[in-house]
Design a protein around this motif. Sequence first.
Motif, PDB file in Angstrom:
ATOM      1  N   MET A  19       0.848  -1.181   0.000  1.00 38.84           N
ATOM      2  CA  MET A  19       0.000   0.000   0.000  1.00 38.84           C
ATOM      3  C   MET A  19       0.893   1.243   0.000  1.00 38.84           C
ATOM      4  SD  MET A  19      -1.360   2.657   1.868  1.00 38.84           S
ATOM      5  CE  MET A  19      -2.887   3.495   2.239  1.00 38.84           C
ATOM      6  N   PHE A  20       0.760   2.074  -1.032  1.00 38.28           N
ATOM      7  CA  PHE A  20       1.541   3.292  -1.170  1.00 38.28           C
ATOM      8  C   PHE A  20       0.673   4.479  -0.756  1.00 38.28           C
ATOM      9  CE2 PHE A  20       3.353   0.209  -4.081  1.00 38.28           C
ATOM     10  CZ  PHE A  20       4.720   0.373  -3.916  1.00 38.28           C
ATOM     11  N   ALA A  47      -0.727  -3.693  -5.787  1.00 36.77           N
ATOM     12  CA  ALA A  47      -0.363  -2.333  -5.391  1.00 36.77           C
ATOM     13  C   ALA A  47      -1.636  -1.594  -5.001  1.00 36.77           C
ATOM     14  CB  ALA A  47       0.340  -1.612  -6.538  1.00 36.77           C
ATOM     15  N   TRP A  48      -1.689  -1.096  -3.776  1.00 33.19           N
ATOM     16  CA  TRP A  48      -2.847  -0.350  -3.293  1.00 33.19           C
ATOM     17  C   TRP A  48      -2.526   1.139  -3.287  1.00 33.19           C
ATOM     18  CZ3 TRP A  48      -4.319  -3.388   1.829  1.00 33.19           C
ATOM     19  CH2 TRP A  48      -4.720  -4.687   1.480  1.00 33.19           C
ATOM     20  N   ALA A  49      -3.493   1.944  -3.693  1.00 32.97           N
ATOM     21  CA  ALA A  49      -3.317   3.398  -3.730  1.00 32.97           C
ATOM     22  C   ALA A  49      -4.612   4.069  -3.300  1.00 32.97           C
ATOM     23  CB  ALA A  49      -2.927   3.850  -5.137  1.00 32.97           C
ATOM     24  N   THR A  50      -4.498   5.191  -2.600  1.00 33.07           N
ATOM     25  CA  THR A  50      -5.701   5.871  -2.130  1.00 33.07           C
ATOM     26  C   THR A  50      -6.269   6.862  -3.134  1.00 33.07           C
ATOM     27  OG1 THR A  50      -4.313   7.513  -1.014  1.00 33.07           O
ATOM     28  CG2 THR A  50      -5.103   5.655   0.313  1.00 33.07           C
ATOM     29  N   THR A  63      -1.410   8.882  -6.795  1.00 36.00           N
ATOM     30  CA  THR A  63      -0.588   7.716  -6.493  1.00 36.00           C
ATOM     31  C   THR A  63      -0.695   6.677  -7.600  1.00 36.00           C
ATOM     32  OG1 THR A  63      -1.018   8.120  -4.152  1.00 36.00           O
ATOM     33  CG2 THR A  63      -0.070   5.991  -4.733  1.00 36.00           C
ATOM     34  N   VAL A  64      -1.897   6.525  -8.146  1.00 40.97           N
ATOM     35  CA  VAL A  64      -2.085   5.605  -9.281  1.00 40.97           C
ATOM     36  C   VAL A  64      -1.222   6.041 -10.462  1.00 40.97           C
ATOM     37  CG1 VAL A  64      -3.737   4.774 -11.000  1.00 40.97           C
ATOM     38  CG2 VAL A  64      -4.391   4.874  -8.584  1.00 40.97           C
ATOM     39  N   ALA A 110      -1.890  -1.586 -14.842  1.00 36.60           N
ATOM     40  CA  ALA A 110      -3.171  -1.144 -14.296  1.00 36.60           C
ATOM     41  C   ALA A 110      -3.934  -2.300 -13.659  1.00 36.60           C
ATOM     42  CB  ALA A 110      -4.006  -0.495 -15.394  1.00 36.60           C
ATOM     43  N   THR A 111      -3.777  -3.484 -14.204  1.00 35.06           N
ATOM     44  CA  THR A 111      -4.488  -4.646 -13.672  1.00 35.06           C
ATOM     45  C   THR A 111      -3.964  -5.079 -12.305  1.00 35.06           C
ATOM     46  OG1 THR A 111      -2.975  -6.081 -14.901  1.00 35.06           O
ATOM     47  CG2 THR A 111      -5.089  -5.540 -15.946  1.00 35.06           C
ATOM     48  N   GLN A 112      -2.822  -4.534 -11.901  1.00 35.84           N
ATOM     49  CA  GLN A 112      -2.212  -4.905 -10.627  1.00 35.84           C
ATOM     50  C   GLN A 112      -2.520  -3.896  -9.521  1.00 35.84           C
ATOM     51  OE1 GLN A 112      -0.882  -7.746 -10.954  1.00 35.84           O
ATOM     52  NE2 GLN A 112       0.091  -8.158  -8.973  1.00 35.84           N
ATOM     53  N   ILE A 113      -3.238  -2.820  -9.872  1.00 35.91           N
ATOM     54  CA  ILE A 113      -3.469  -1.711  -8.939  1.00 35.91           C
ATOM     55  C   ILE A 113      -4.901  -1.744  -8.412  1.00 35.91           C
ATOM     56  CG2 ILE A 113      -3.492   0.797  -8.680  1.00 35.91           C
ATOM     57  CD1 ILE A 113      -1.435   0.925 -10.969  1.00 35.91           C
TER      58      ILE A 113
END
Length: 261
Positions: free
Chosen positions: A58-59, A89-92, A96-97, A107-110
């Motif tokens: 998580m970033f 990969a997590w982004a709020t 961040t994305v 993109a499929t990993q986020i």
Amino acid sequence: MVQVVVTRPAQDAQRWVCELSAQGLQAIALPLIAIAPAANALPVQQAWQNMANYQAAMFVSGNAVSHFYASNWPLAQDISALEAINTRAWATGPGTVAALHQAGVAATQIDAPDAAAGQFDSEALWHIVARQVRAGSRILVVRGSDHTGEAAGRSWLAEQLAAAGAQLDTVVAYERRMPLFSPDQRRQAQQACADGSVWLFSSSEAIAHLQTLLPGQDFRAARAVATHGRIAQAARSAGFGVVCESRPLLADIVASIESLA
């Protein structure tokens, strides 16, 4: 024409100045947070080497992404996408994305709130990723710290992960510091508190830094647009006379600024 004071860290601030200027607004950069690499890069490098052991990373910000990858270059260049080691990969939020995309993450990993969502924070992210978490899941949080090394940010997501039985590890990839104002910047800030300028805040920490940099400043004539309810409350507590809350998307921010014109 109303002047917009962009307070994000320098690199982000310049990008926002350009985007706001393209929308016909007069904008200046007055960064209220300085960003520097973590004092000790070894934990970041060790975290990278252990990435295959994590279900997700998580970033907390775009800076977390850029400094995490910069600390692991050129290794990160060889396997720049977390997809290569099967770690989500997590982004709020969208910033961040975008940083993850730039780093080469597919993109499929986020996992992140939809760009059209009304909220970009830990709560919104949790609604997206909660179903992934099981007892024993191992999650890495990549974040910043203040100048003392203390992790910056809220612990809400950590509490949800712990309640779900997940193991949470944290690594500090960068430091957030209070900048030093030049005499010209101090005068610029003091004037912007009284001339009808609109301060754009995306962090409560930036507001705290402004109060420290302008001790005794009266903010009752100052106006602000804040990108989250907690930030808006911090601006009100600092004494800003007019505070407007906005989603952190360009179109919404522009509309909020124009509503104050």
